[in-house]
Design an enzyme around this catalytic site. Structure first.
Site, short mmCIF file in Angstrom:
data_model
loop_
_atom_site.label_atom_id
_atom_site.label_comp_id
_atom_site.label_asym_id
_atom_site.label_seq_id
_atom_site.Cartn_x
_atom_site.Cartn_y
_atom_site.Cartn_z
N LYS A 136 1.02 -1.03 -0.04
CA LYS A 136 0.07 0.04 0.14
C LYS A 136 0.80 1.63 0.34
O LYS A 136 0.80 2.16 -0.73
CB LYS A 136 -0.72 0.39 1.19
CG LYS A 136 -0.06 -0.02 2.40
CD LYS A 136 -0.56 -0.77 3.45
CE LYS A 136 0.98 -1.56 4.49
NZ LYS A 136 1.02 -2.09 5.02
N GLU A 191 -5.25 -5.57 -4.33
CA GLU A 191 -6.48 -6.09 -4.14
C GLU A 191 -5.37 -6.41 -2.19
O GLU A 191 -6.06 -5.96 -1.44
CB GLU A 191 -6.82 -7.33 -4.11
CG GLU A 191 -7.83 -8.42 -3.02
CD GLU A 191 -9.52 -7.23 -3.13
OE1 GLU A 191 -9.85 -7.17 -3.99
OE2 GLU A 191 -9.74 -6.14 -2.12
N ILE A 216 -10.40 -9.56 3.43
CA ILE A 216 -10.74 -8.43 2.35
C ILE A 216 -11.45 -7.90 0.94
O ILE A 216 -10.38 -7.28 0.16
CB ILE A 216 -11.94 -7.42 3.05
CG1 ILE A 216 -11.29 -7.29 4.77
CG2 ILE A 216 -13.04 -7.18 2.48
CD1 ILE A 216 -11.52 -6.88 5.87
N GLY A 254 4.05 -9.86 19.57
CA GLY A 254 4.65 -10.20 17.79
C GLY A 254 3.29 -9.47 16.92
O GLY A 254 3.07 -9.47 15.68
N GLU A 266 4.96 -3.73 15.70
CA GLU A 266 5.76 -3.78 14.89
C GLU A 266 6.98 -3.41 16.68
O GLU A 266 6.67 -2.30 17.23
CB GLU A 266 6.18 -2.59 13.97
CG GLU A 266 5.00 -3.22 12.79
CD GLU A 266 5.92 -4.26 11.77
OE1 GLU A 266 6.99 -4.62 12.43
OE2 GLU A 266 5.09 -5.02 11.21
N ASP A 300 -0.55 3.76 8.13
CA ASP A 300 -0.53 3.09 7.27
C ASP A 300 -1.98 3.05 7.17
O ASP A 300 -2.33 2.68 5.78
CB ASP A 300 -0.38 1.03 8.42
CG ASP A 300 -0.85 0.06 7.60
OD1 ASP A 300 -0.25 -1.03 7.08
OD2 ASP A 300 -2.21 -0.14 8.00
N LYS A 336 -3.91 3.53 3.12
CA LYS A 336 -5.10 2.26 2.04
C LYS A 336 -6.37 3.29 1.78
O LYS A 336 -7.50 3.61 0.40
CB LYS A 336 -5.56 1.07 3.90
CG LYS A 336 -4.55 0.48 3.94
CD LYS A 336 -4.43 -0.59 5.04
CE LYS A 336 -3.51 -1.27 5.74
NZ LYS A 336 -3.52 -1.98 6.51
N GLY A 362 -1.93 -10.69 8.10
CA GLY A 362 -1.08 -12.13 8.32
C GLY A 362 -0.64 -13.09 6.92
O GLY A 362 -1.46 -12.25 5.48
N1 HSE Z 1 -0.32 -3.61 10.13
C1 HSE Z 1 -1.40 -3.14 9.56
C2 HSE Z 1 -2.03 -3.30 9.78
C3 HSE Z 1 -1.50 -4.34 7.95
O1 HSE Z 1 -1.77 -3.62 11.58
O2 HSE Z 1 -3.42 -3.20 10.05
C4 HSE Z 1 -0.60 -4.40 7.01
O3 HSE Z 1 -1.40 -3.67 6.30
#
Ligand code: HSE
Length: 422
Positions: free
Chosen positions: A105, A129, A136, A187, A190, A201, A205, A302
């Site tokens: 992304k 996608e 999704i 985990g 990050e 992030d 998106k 994932g």
């Molecule tokens: N780090 C993102 C999240 C996943 O926590 O949704 C990858 O885009």
């Protein structure tokens, strides 16, 4: 049956997930879709590294040209992550007429126009996608299922890490720092959580989703962004008392020809479908003039959920003769510089006669009408008390101006959280 020769750029968790999925499901895909895939080269940073899939070392290379210049490779799958060198490699692949399938992304949102232009110029496919909400199929839904609609809004929980943190803060009354540390230990977050918790992030998106929904480019830099690191258990608890649940929302709306694209913490009513999306799950709530309202829900991250979307794109790319690119105007969207919503305002105020009238008078001077107010807890030893206001629907700009003018000898520690009701 046709066989498509493909190359990978990157082979971390996601790349290994794609490798395993193609091995596991290859026969079923061949039977149902009439396509088989031969993985020819895999670009890795270090050939000797231990991986989550048993991949013959002969497939691996540390030289990007082995993938990008190989005339036999017609589809390049990119899962390196990050902006560079991923964006440059994807551009090179497209310029060589290769189709690109990506989960990236950041590179896609930041280099949208160059990548689309290169794909168009060289009649190559660009499939993404997996870049938004993992498994999704929201990109497919917007591009291939809702074309007849005028989409009016797209509201989503599109970052799993922040949803996990806020869900636990809501359930357990825990602090942001404690839940983040726990998520890092497990985990789920990050070691450097900035991209997730500060909303970057989600902003990448949302740039992609809103560009597709409104058919005009919404650059990442035009997305308003605020993260969750300033959220306190008290905010979550006060929201609960009003029947509200806190989420990090990504919101895109088109109002009077202007696009709003914003990522920020927001309360939703407890009975809103997004309120029940918990832990690391993602959901996107779409409103269109013909389809009405619908919600897409699932795993947004994932290795296997992301691989599911990548392999679906790979099959689609392999079966497509004339690749379609999204219908997006060349001119960027006209962005709204203000919007209206209900605001939750929490402040620490001196508990003295007249303070409430000063606060409400300042709001009133800026046209901000108060819908309700509660005093939270008892007066502290310094003579201060927590006040929480819910405004009627008010302009963001007016609320900010009013708060900028509040008498700071009377109020401090002001925290504002928007409330999204639609
Ligand atoms: N780090 C993102 C999240 C996943 O926590 O949704 C990858 O885009």
């Amino acid at each position: 049956m046709s066989t498509m020769t493909i190359g990978f750029l990157g082979c971390g968790n996601i790349g290994c997930g794609v490798y395993r999925l193609l091995k596991e499901q290859g026969e079923q895909i061949a039977r149902n879709e009439g396509e088989t895939f031969e993985i020819r080269r895999i670009l890795v940073r270090s050939k000797g590294k231990k991986r989550g899939a048993e991949i013959p070392e002969a497939l691996m290379t540390e030289n990007p040209d082995d993938v990008l210049l190989d005339p036999q490779i017609s589809i390049v799958m990119e899962f390196m992550g990050g902006e560079e060198p991923a964006a440059s490699y994807m551009l090179r692949a497209l310029e060589a007429g290769k189709t690109v399938v990506t989960a990236n992304k950041m590179a896609l949102a930041t280099h949208w126009q160059e990548l689309i232009h290169a794909a168009r110029t060289h009649a190559a496919g660009l499939y993404y996608e997996a870049s938004v909400c993992g498994a999704i199929p929201i990109i497919r839904a917007i591009n291939d299922s809702l074309q007849a609609n005028r989409i009016t809004s797209v509201t989503g929980i599109i970052n799993g890490t922040t949803n996990y943190i806020l869900s636990r803060m809501t359930r357990e009354g825990a602090s942001y720092a404690d839940v983040l540390a726990d998520a890092q230990r497990l985990g789920l977050a990050e070691p450097d959580p900035t991209a997730d918790v500060e909303g970057y992030d989600a902003a990448y998106k949302l740039s992609i989703l809103s560009t597709l929904a409104f058919h005009r480019h919404v650059p990442v830099g035009s997305v308003y962004r605020e993260g969750i690191s300033g959220i306190t258990p008290l905010d979550v608890q006060c929201g609960k008392a009003f029947g509200l649940t806190l989420k990090l929302l990504a919101i895109a709306k088109e109002v009077d020809g202007c696009v709003q694209a914003r990522v920020h913490p927001a309360f939703v009513p407890d009975d809103h479908p997004l309120a029940s999306v918990s832990d690391a799950f993602n959901a996107v709530y779409v409103s269109g003039h013909a389809c009405g309202e619908m919600m897409f829900y699932g795993r947004g991250a994932g290795d296997m959920p992301t691989a599911s979307a990548l392999v679906s794109d790979l099959i689609k790319a392999a079966k497509t003769k004339n690749h379609q690119l999204p219908a997006v105007d060349e001119l960027p969207a006209k962005m709204a510089d203000d919007w209206a919503c209900v605001h939750f305002v929490r402040m620490l105020a001196r508990d003295e006669p007249g303070v409430l009238s000063v606060v409400s008078g300042t709001f009133a001077r800026h046209g901000v009408s108060i819908a309700s107010m509660v005093q939270k807890g008892e007066t502290d030893s310094d003579g201060h008390v927590q006040l929480v206001f819910l405004t009627h629907r008010a302009s963001e700009r007016c609320v900010r101006q009013a708060l900028g003018e509040m008498d700071r000898t009377l109020v401090s520690q002001v925290n504002v959280i928007r409330v999204e009701r639609d």
